[in-house]
Each structure stands twice: as C-alpha cells, then as structure tokens.
Design an enzyme around this catalytic site. Structure first.
Site, PDB file in Angstrom:
ATOM      1  N   GLY A  21     -17.403  -5.007   5.828  1.00  0.00           N
ATOM      2  CA  GLY A  21     -18.821  -4.729   6.054  1.00  0.00           C
ATOM      3  C   GLY A  21     -19.202  -3.465   5.310  1.00  0.00           C
ATOM      4  O   GLY A  21     -18.337  -2.705   4.860  1.00  0.00           O
ATOM      5  N   HIS A  61     -19.425  -1.475  14.447  1.00  0.00           N
ATOM      6  CA  HIS A  61     -19.007  -0.463  13.474  1.00  0.00           C
ATOM      7  C   HIS A  61     -20.131  -0.213  12.454  1.00  0.00           C
ATOM      8  O   HIS A  61     -20.489   0.940  12.177  1.00  0.00           O
ATOM      9  CB  HIS A  61     -17.721  -0.942  12.778  1.00  0.00           C
ATOM     10  CG  HIS A  61     -17.220  -0.038  11.703  1.00  0.00           C
ATOM     11  ND1 HIS A  61     -16.010   0.618  11.780  1.00  0.00           N
ATOM     12  CD2 HIS A  61     -17.759   0.338  10.510  1.00  0.00           C
ATOM     13  CE1 HIS A  61     -15.843   1.347  10.685  1.00  0.00           C
ATOM     14  NE2 HIS A  61     -16.891   1.184   9.891  1.00  0.00           N
ATOM     15  N   GLU A  62     -20.706  -1.299  11.925  1.00  0.00           N
ATOM     16  CA  GLU A  62     -21.755  -1.130  10.908  1.00  0.00           C
ATOM     17  C   GLU A  62     -23.029  -0.562  11.530  1.00  0.00           C
ATOM     18  O   GLU A  62     -23.719   0.255  10.917  1.00  0.00           O
ATOM     19  CB  GLU A  62     -22.050  -2.455  10.206  1.00  0.00           C
ATOM     20  CG  GLU A  62     -20.870  -3.056   9.453  1.00  0.00           C
ATOM     21  CD  GLU A  62     -20.177  -2.096   8.514  1.00  0.00           C
ATOM     22  OE1 GLU A  62     -20.840  -1.199   7.966  1.00  0.00           O
ATOM     23  OE2 GLU A  62     -18.950  -2.221   8.345  1.00  0.00           O
ATOM     24  N   CYS A  68     -12.447   2.196   7.540  1.00  0.00           N
ATOM     25  CA  CYS A  68     -13.823   2.339   7.046  1.00  0.00           C
ATOM     26  C   CYS A  68     -13.743   2.747   5.586  1.00  0.00           C
ATOM     27  O   CYS A  68     -12.926   3.614   5.236  1.00  0.00           O
ATOM     28  CB  CYS A  68     -14.553   3.409   7.859  1.00  0.00           C
ATOM     29  SG  CYS A  68     -16.242   3.714   7.299  1.00  0.00           S
ATOM     30  N   LEU A  69     -14.575   2.143   4.767  1.00  0.00           N
ATOM     31  CA  LEU A  69     -14.557   2.476   3.341  1.00  0.00           C
ATOM     32  C   LEU A  69     -14.958   3.931   3.107  1.00  0.00           C
ATOM     33  O   LEU A  69     -14.661   4.489   2.051  1.00  0.00           O
ATOM     34  CB  LEU A  69     -15.481   1.528   2.564  1.00  0.00           C
ATOM     35  CG  LEU A  69     -15.080   0.047   2.640  1.00  0.00           C
ATOM     36  CD1 LEU A  69     -16.096  -0.811   1.904  1.00  0.00           C
ATOM     37  CD2 LEU A  69     -13.678  -0.186   2.111  1.00  0.00           C
ATOM     38  N   GLN A  77     -23.860   4.205   3.486  1.00  0.00           N
ATOM     39  CA  GLN A  77     -22.572   4.463   2.837  1.00  0.00           C
ATOM     40  C   GLN A  77     -22.697   4.555   1.324  1.00  0.00           C
ATOM     41  O   GLN A  77     -21.797   5.097   0.671  1.00  0.00           O
ATOM     42  CB  GLN A  77     -21.554   3.375   3.196  1.00  0.00           C
ATOM     43  CG  GLN A  77     -21.099   3.434   4.655  1.00  0.00           C
ATOM     44  CD  GLN A  77     -20.050   2.374   4.918  1.00  0.00           C
ATOM     45  OE1 GLN A  77     -20.383   1.236   5.205  1.00  0.00           O
ATOM     46  NE2 GLN A  77     -18.778   2.744   4.814  1.00  0.00           N
ATOM     47  N   HIS A 137     -23.074   3.155  11.664  1.00  0.00           N
ATOM     48  CA  HIS A 137     -23.393   3.837  10.406  1.00  0.00           C
ATOM     49  C   HIS A 137     -24.895   4.120  10.295  1.00  0.00           C
ATOM     50  O   HIS A 137     -25.300   5.125   9.715  1.00  0.00           O
ATOM     51  CB  HIS A 137     -22.982   2.978   9.206  1.00  0.00           C
ATOM     52  CG  HIS A 137     -21.538   3.091   8.833  1.00  0.00           C
ATOM     53  ND1 HIS A 137     -20.962   4.260   8.399  1.00  0.00           N
ATOM     54  CD2 HIS A 137     -20.546   2.166   8.814  1.00  0.00           C
ATOM     55  CE1 HIS A 137     -19.681   4.049   8.115  1.00  0.00           C
ATOM     56  NE2 HIS A 137     -19.398   2.784   8.364  1.00  0.00           N
TER      57      HIS A 137
HETATM   58 NI    NI Z   1     -17.475   1.942   8.040  1.00  0.00          NI
END
Ligand code: NI
Length: 181
Positions: free
Chosen positions: A47, A142-143, A100-101, A52, A146
């Site tokens: 995701g 999670h998304e 997480c990226l 991000q 953000h």
């Molecule tokens: Ni993330």
C-alpha cells in the site's frame, strides 16, 4: 507515469494531517494515482499513501496479489481510496509484523482492529464501500494512519518487537534452533 521518491521517517511531511481531495477525475489526481501505483510496484509495497510521496492529500492505494515482502499474506483487492472514513466492526485487536516503505529495512509488531468497515471514493468519484478483516483490515488501517501523520512505530506496544528485519530474522532462526525446530 513515474516512480517518485518515498519520504522516510524523520521527514516532517510524514507527520502532517493531509487534506481532503475536492475534485475527482482531474488530470492532476489521475496522474497522482498513476505515480502512486508505479511507486508502490517499484518498491514491492502492499500500500501507499499520498503523503509518503510528499503530497498532503487524503489518497491511499493498496492491493496484494503475491508480494515478496509479505509472502504469507492473503490477497487484498487492488483499491484506490480517497477521503476515506471507517468504523470498527470488531474492536478486539490482532497483532502482526508490519513494515512500511517510509521505514525501510525495519519491522514492528503492531496491534490493529480485527475488522473494519471503510468507505470513500475512487479517483473518478465512484463510491467504494467494503468490510475488511485479516490482512486487508491491517493494510487499510496502516494506510489510513498515514493520512493523519501516524506511522506504525507509534502503534507498537511491545517495544522489543521492533527492529531491523535482518536482525529479527536472525534472532527468530536462532530461537528456532534452540527449540530444536
Ligand atoms: Ni506505511
């Protein structure tokens, strides 16, 4: 289309509360979504949220068919979700390892609600409404975080279950050997 740089934890832009999208199906929004999919694919992510890549809008994408970063994950439908809202359908929590990226190379053990119902719109303004549990519910939560400037390390309760993936894997293998597994 373009792969965009992903901001990393420590960058204050990841901590902002993003603002709602006001117009759907615009060239700018469609280009953003396309760049987000390119960026997510290039990083093998499950995701990605717009903040991000430095865009403070309430836009997220996610989807998992098979992903080398999450080899045991069940499939999650490929989704574009804009201006999302959700309600908790089962307030018991289930904990699992997340990455997480924006926190590259690390994993943490994070509690999430077991089941949620979410709704929002896709990039064309069409309504999206679903119930989710399991990995699907985890990815959504999670998304969503953000969009409010929350990163998964903020949610960790057991602080010893957070670290570099290489170290965690090595420790797990040693524990298995000690157990004779
Ligand atoms: Ni993330």
């Amino acid at each position: 289309m373009a792969v965009r740089p992903i901001l990393r934890i420590g960058d204050p832009r990841l901590r902002e509360v993003s603002r709602p999208v006001e117009a759907f199906d615009t060239p700018e929004l469609n280009a953003l979504i396309e760049d987000m999919f390119d960026t997510m694919a290039a990083a093998d992510g499950a995701g990605l949220a717009a903040p991000q890549i430095g865009v403070p809008l309430r836009v997220m994408i996610f989807g998992v068919e098979s992903n080398p970063r999450y080899p045991d994950a069940e499939p999650v439908p490929t989704t574009v979700l804009i201006n999302p809202e959700y309600s908790v359908r089962d307030d018991s929590t289930v904990s699992g390892w997340e990455g997480c990226l924006s926190v590259p190379g690390m994993r943490g053990y994070v509690p999430r609600y077991r089941a949620v119902a979410y709704k929002g719109h896709d990039q064309f303004g069409e309504p999206v409404e679903r119930e989710a549990d399991g990995f699907h519910a985890v990815v959504f939560q999670h998304e969503y975080d953000h969009l409010d400037g929350v990163l998964y390390p903020d949610r960790i309760v057991e602080c010893d279950k957070f670290g570099f993936e290489e170290e965690l894997v090595a420790a797990a293998m040693q524990a298995e050997e000690r157990a004779g597994a």
